[in-house]
Design a protein around this motif. Structure first.
Motif, PDB file in Angstrom:
ATOM      1  N   TRP A 114       0.829  -1.209   0.000  1.00  0.00           N
ATOM      2  CA  TRP A 114       0.000   0.000   0.000  1.00  0.00           C
ATOM      3  C   TRP A 114       0.865   1.262   0.000  1.00  0.00           C
ATOM      4  O   TRP A 114       0.621   2.203   0.733  1.00  0.00           O
ATOM      5  N   GLY A 115       1.937   1.242  -0.781  1.00  0.00           N
ATOM      6  CA  GLY A 115       2.782   2.421  -0.954  1.00  0.00           C
ATOM      7  C   GLY A 115       3.863   2.613   0.092  1.00  0.00           C
ATOM      8  O   GLY A 115       4.693   3.511  -0.034  1.00  0.00           O
ATOM      9  N   LYS A 116       3.883   1.792   1.141  1.00  0.00           N
ATOM     10  CA  LYS A 116       4.900   1.924   2.187  1.00  0.00           C
ATOM     11  C   LYS A 116       5.909   0.794   2.066  1.00  0.00           C
ATOM     12  O   LYS A 116       5.538  -0.359   1.871  1.00  0.00           O
ATOM     13  N   GLU A 117       7.187   1.143   2.207  1.00  0.00           N
ATOM     14  CA  GLU A 117       8.248   0.146   2.091  1.00  0.00           C
ATOM     15  C   GLU A 117       8.150  -0.888   3.215  1.00  0.00           C
ATOM     16  O   GLU A 117       7.971  -0.543   4.380  1.00  0.00           O
ATOM     17  N   LEU A 118       8.237  -2.160   2.833  1.00  0.00           N
ATOM     18  CA  LEU A 118       8.190  -3.249   3.813  1.00  0.00           C
ATOM     19  C   LEU A 118       9.544  -3.335   4.517  1.00  0.00           C
ATOM     20  O   LEU A 118      10.580  -3.513   3.888  1.00  0.00           O
ATOM     21  N   VAL A 119       9.515  -3.179   5.847  1.00  0.00           N
ATOM     22  CA  VAL A 119      10.723  -3.207   6.672  1.00  0.00           C
ATOM     23  C   VAL A 119      10.621  -4.410   7.601  1.00  0.00           C
ATOM     24  O   VAL A 119       9.574  -4.657   8.208  1.00  0.00           O
ATOM     25  N   CYS A 120      11.715  -5.152   7.733  1.00  0.00           N
ATOM     26  CA  CYS A 120      11.742  -6.337   8.587  1.00  0.00           C
ATOM     27  C   CYS A 120      11.548  -5.943  10.055  1.00  0.00           C
ATOM     28  O   CYS A 120      12.210  -5.025  10.551  1.00  0.00           O
ATOM     29  N   ASN A 121      10.642  -6.636  10.737  1.00  0.00           N
ATOM     30  CA  ASN A 121      10.387  -6.363  12.155  1.00  0.00           C
ATOM     31  C   ASN A 121      11.539  -6.790  13.055  1.00  0.00           C
ATOM     32  O   ASN A 121      11.670  -6.294  14.172  1.00  0.00           O
ATOM     33  N   CYS A 122      12.371  -7.717  12.589  1.00  0.00           N
ATOM     34  CA  CYS A 122      13.475  -8.218  13.419  1.00  0.00           C
ATOM     35  C   CYS A 122      14.734  -7.367  13.300  1.00  0.00           C
ATOM     36  O   CYS A 122      15.340  -7.016  14.304  1.00  0.00           O
ATOM     37  N   CYS A 123      15.138  -7.072  12.056  1.00  0.00           N
ATOM     38  CA  CYS A 123      16.435  -6.402  11.870  1.00  0.00           C
ATOM     39  C   CYS A 123      16.339  -5.023  11.212  1.00  0.00           C
ATOM     40  O   CYS A 123      17.356  -4.363  11.027  1.00  0.00           O
ATOM     41  N   SER A 124      15.147  -4.582  10.851  1.00  0.00           N
ATOM     42  CA  SER A 124      14.888  -3.257  10.269  1.00  0.00           C
ATOM     43  C   SER A 124      15.473  -3.052   8.876  1.00  0.00           C
ATOM     44  O   SER A 124      15.564  -1.916   8.410  1.00  0.00           O
ATOM     45  N   HIS A 125      15.878  -4.127   8.196  1.00  0.00           N
ATOM     46  CA  HIS A 125      16.348  -3.992   6.817  1.00  0.00           C
ATOM     47  C   HIS A 125      15.165  -4.082   5.866  1.00  0.00           C
ATOM     48  O   HIS A 125      14.070  -4.518   6.242  1.00  0.00           O
ATOM     49  N   SER A 126      15.390  -3.694   4.608  1.00  0.00           N
ATOM     50  CA  SER A 126      14.284  -3.669   3.652  1.00  0.00           C
ATOM     51  C   SER A 126      14.624  -4.354   2.329  1.00  0.00           C
ATOM     52  O   SER A 126      14.043  -4.029   1.304  1.00  0.00           O
ATOM     53  N   ASN A 127      15.565  -5.284   2.345  1.00  0.00           N
ATOM     54  CA  ASN A 127      15.880  -6.063   1.149  1.00  0.00           C
ATOM     55  C   ASN A 127      15.282  -7.452   1.313  1.00  0.00           C
ATOM     56  O   ASN A 127      15.521  -8.129   2.317  1.00  0.00           O
ATOM     57  N   TRP A 128      14.523  -7.897   0.300  1.00  0.00           N
ATOM     58  CA  TRP A 128      13.761  -9.133   0.399  1.00  0.00           C
ATOM     59  C   TRP A 128      13.969 -10.018  -0.826  1.00  0.00           C
ATOM     60  O   TRP A 128      14.092  -9.526  -1.938  1.00  0.00           O
ATOM     61  N   ASP A 129      14.013 -11.317  -0.602  1.00  0.00           N
ATOM     62  CA  ASP A 129      13.841 -12.297  -1.667  1.00  0.00           C
ATOM     63  C   ASP A 129      12.361 -12.620  -1.683  1.00  0.00           C
ATOM     64  O   ASP A 129      11.690 -12.515  -0.653  1.00  0.00           O
ATOM     65  N   HIS A 130      11.835 -13.008  -2.832  1.00  0.00           N
ATOM     66  CA  HIS A 130      10.402 -13.263  -2.883  1.00  0.00           C
ATOM     67  C   HIS A 130      10.081 -14.443  -3.771  1.00  0.00           C
ATOM     68  O   HIS A 130      10.826 -14.793  -4.680  1.00  0.00           O
ATOM     69  N   SER A 131       8.962 -15.072  -3.469  1.00  0.00           N
ATOM     70  CA  SER A 131       8.450 -16.155  -4.302  1.00  0.00           C
ATOM     71  C   SER A 131       6.933 -16.133  -4.224  1.00  0.00           C
ATOM     72  O   SER A 131       6.346 -15.579  -3.298  1.00  0.00           O
ATOM     73  N   LYS A 132       6.313 -16.713  -5.230  1.00  0.00           N
ATOM     74  CA  LYS A 132       4.852 -16.788  -5.281  1.00  0.00           C
ATOM     75  C   LYS A 132       4.463 -18.232  -5.000  1.00  0.00           C
ATOM     76  O   LYS A 132       5.021 -19.150  -5.592  1.00  0.00           O
ATOM     77  N   ILE A 133       3.552 -18.431  -4.064  1.00  0.00           N
ATOM     78  CA  ILE A 133       3.113 -19.780  -3.734  1.00  0.00           C
ATOM     79  C   ILE A 133       1.605 -19.872  -3.936  1.00  0.00           C
ATOM     80  O   ILE A 133       0.895 -18.876  -3.912  1.00  0.00           O
ATOM     81  N   ILE A 192      -8.235 -22.211  -4.997  1.00  0.00           N
ATOM     82  CA  ILE A 192      -6.789 -22.041  -5.108  1.00  0.00           C
ATOM     83  C   ILE A 192      -6.489 -20.547  -5.165  1.00  0.00           C
ATOM     84  O   ILE A 192      -7.038 -19.832  -5.992  1.00  0.00           O
ATOM     85  N   GLU A 193      -5.631 -20.102  -4.265  1.00  0.00           N
ATOM     86  CA  GLU A 193      -5.244 -18.696  -4.208  1.00  0.00           C
ATOM     87  C   GLU A 193      -3.731 -18.579  -4.234  1.00  0.00           C
ATOM     88  O   GLU A 193      -3.025 -19.499  -3.842  1.00  0.00           O
ATOM     89  N   SER A 194      -3.262 -17.437  -4.669  1.00  0.00           N
ATOM     90  CA  SER A 194      -1.816 -17.166  -4.689  1.00  0.00           C
ATOM     91  C   SER A 194      -1.459 -16.254  -3.527  1.00  0.00           C
ATOM     92  O   SER A 194      -2.228 -15.375  -3.151  1.00  0.00           O
ATOM     93  N   ARG A 195      -0.294 -16.482  -2.970  1.00  0.00           N
ATOM     94  CA  ARG A 195       0.255 -15.636  -1.915  1.00  0.00           C
ATOM     95  C   ARG A 195       1.707 -15.330  -2.276  1.00  0.00           C
ATOM     96  O   ARG A 195       2.361 -16.078  -2.981  1.00  0.00           O
ATOM     97  N   TYR A 196       2.209 -14.244  -1.743  1.00  0.00           N
ATOM     98  CA  TYR A 196       3.600 -13.872  -1.942  1.00  0.00           C
ATOM     99  C   TYR A 196       4.345 -14.071  -0.643  1.00  0.00           C
ATOM    100  O   TYR A 196       3.931 -13.565   0.403  1.00  0.00           O
ATOM    101  N   LEU A 197       5.437 -14.821  -0.706  1.00  0.00           N
ATOM    102  CA  LEU A 197       6.267 -15.085   0.458  1.00  0.00           C
ATOM    103  C   LEU A 197       7.541 -14.261   0.312  1.00  0.00           C
ATOM    104  O   LEU A 197       8.268 -14.394  -0.670  1.00  0.00           O
TER     105      LEU A 197
END
Length: 77
Positions: free
Chosen positions: A7-26, A41-46
């Motif tokens: 929703w327009g806001k950068e996703l920041v890790c709750n544990c380490c506060s970094h914002s670089n992510w690997d991603h996959s669709k499941i 059947i639905e798709s989610r992003y991990l």
């Protein structure tokens, strides 16, 4: 690696506060036998934090009023 915006806001890790992510669709299958529902059947992003490994999962939602998606994936070059 990618930068993820929800929703327009950068996703920041709750544990380490970094914002670089690997991603996959499941794909997940949802079924409630007690209600007689068929398989849905639905798709989610991990997303997995590249620094600490924390994982979060989101479903993609389209907002018809603003004509936008809730998840934007910006690939790092």
């Amino acid at each position: 690696m990618a930068t993820i915006k929800i929703w327009g806001k950068e996703l920041v890790c709750n544990c380490c506060s970094h914002s670089n992510w690997d991603h996959s669709k499941i794909r997940i299958t949802i079924c409630d036998i007690s209600k007689g529902e068929e398989n849905l059947i639905e798709s989610r992003y991990l997303f997995s934090c590249t620094t600490c490994g924390m994982e979060v999962m989101f479903g993609k939602i389209y907002d018809w009023e603003s004509s936008s998606l809730n998840i934007v994936i910006e690939e790092d070059s």
